[in-house]
Scaffold this active site. Structure first.
Site, PDB file in Angstrom:
ATOM      1  N   ASP A  13      39.463  38.405  40.086  1.00  0.00           N
ATOM      2  CA  ASP A  13      38.598  37.831  41.111  1.00  0.00           C
ATOM      3  C   ASP A  13      37.481  37.046  40.415  1.00  0.00           C
ATOM      4  OD1 ASP A  13      37.379  37.517  43.734  1.00  0.00           O
ATOM      5  OD2 ASP A  13      35.942  39.056  43.107  1.00  0.00           O
ATOM      6  N   ASP A  15      33.774  35.608  42.145  1.00  0.00           N
ATOM      7  CA  ASP A  15      32.403  35.987  42.494  1.00  0.00           C
ATOM      8  C   ASP A  15      32.217  37.501  42.476  1.00  0.00           C
ATOM      9  OD1 ASP A  15      32.061  33.323  42.843  1.00  0.00           O
ATOM     10  OD2 ASP A  15      31.597  33.395  44.979  1.00  0.00           O
ATOM     11  N   ASP A 214      35.999  43.273  42.769  1.00  0.00           N
ATOM     12  CA  ASP A 214      34.808  44.032  43.160  1.00  0.00           C
ATOM     13  C   ASP A 214      34.656  44.229  44.660  1.00  0.00           C
ATOM     14  OD1 ASP A 214      32.139  41.953  44.017  1.00  0.00           O
ATOM     15  OD2 ASP A 214      34.128  41.187  43.554  1.00  0.00           O
TER      16      ASP A 214
END
Length: 271
Positions: A13, A15, A214
């Site tokens: 991922d 951001d 996240d």
């Protein structure tokens, strides 16, 4: 046990994971990116961002030419050397951005749901929301198979909205900052499995996979990985997997790219 010397794919991922949520800095991860590149380990970016955004970031990170997963799996950008694959250079899953936008406009007009999409505002507004430059913010509006929005209604109305989308063959997905609407058939997990199968077909051996994320929208990706790093994030719901065996899942103490580095250190430095 595994190492970077064996056939390996790293899915990441952006951001809040490889990029800092506020500054978009990635330098803490730079040494590992270099090491993986030198070992010919593909780092496959996987995000809710548009392919235009991700191609820019891919070049910045020194990962150009590799496949990537955009718009939460609704778009797969193929590797440069995969020109013989049908759909090159991009594969789009499900209905288009324009069709989804029409559905959302109808729901907003007829059922009075309150939300603001990236199509409703200009790049200056998106730059203010995200901290991106205006030129980078403009890339966030180049959706091909999803719509990004800010929800401005109650939780009860959100449940109703989600149900209506599901009835129409769409899904409502929470990201690190925004919400995303895309075809119900699309997903980071399906896109990752397709890429894994393609590498296996080309090499004759299934690569070992490591995923890092996240947010809640990373859970489907991490579920299909052999090993997973859950980077400490800002989202209050966090990431929860069905199989959190410590042998395959590591939760970091650090956030963003420092957590990304921590995860790679955990799985590889002692091996």
């Amino acid at each position: 046990m595994f190492s970077i010397q064996q056939p390996l794919l790293v899915f990441s991922d952006l951001d809040g994971t490889l990029l800092d949520s506020h500054s978009y800095d990635w330098q803490p991860a730079a040494p590992w990116l270099t090491r993986l590149r030198e070992a010919n380990v593909p780092v496959i970016l996987c995000s809710s961002k548009t392919s235009a955004e991700m191609l820019y970031l891919q070049k910045t990170l020194g990962l150009q030419g590799l496949p990537l997963i955009a718009e939460n799996g609704a778009v797969i950008q193929l590797a440069e050397q995969w020109q013989e694959i049908d759909g090159f250079p991009r594969i789009i899953s499900g209905i288009s951005h324009g069709e989804i936008s029409q559905v959302l406009n109808t729901l907003r007009e007829k059922e009075h749901f309150k939300f603001t999409t990236f199509d409703d505002v200009d790049d200056a507004t998106i730059a203010e929301w995200t901290g991106l430059s205006r030129s980078q913010a403009a890339l966030t509006q180049l959706h091909e198979a999803s719509v990004t929005l800010i929800w401005r209604d109650s939780d009860e109305r959100m449940a109703q909205f989600t149900a209506r989308l599901n009835e129409l063959g769409l899904q409502f997905m929470q990201g690190a900052r925004f919400w995303h609407v895309l075809d119900a058939s699309a997903g980071k997990d399906q896109a990752a499995n397709w890429i894994i199968a393609t590498y296996q077909q080309l090499s004759g051996k299934r690569p070992t996979t490591l995923g890092l994320g996240d947010g809640p929208n990373d859970a489907p990706l991490l579920e299909v990985m052999d090993y997973a790093v859950i980077v400490k994030g800002l989202n209050r719901e966090g990431v929860h997997l069905h199989d959190e065996d410590p042998a395959r899942v590591w939760r970091t103490q650090r956030e963003g790219p420092e957590g990304w580095r921590e995860g790679l250190d955990h799985f590889f430095s002692a091996r």
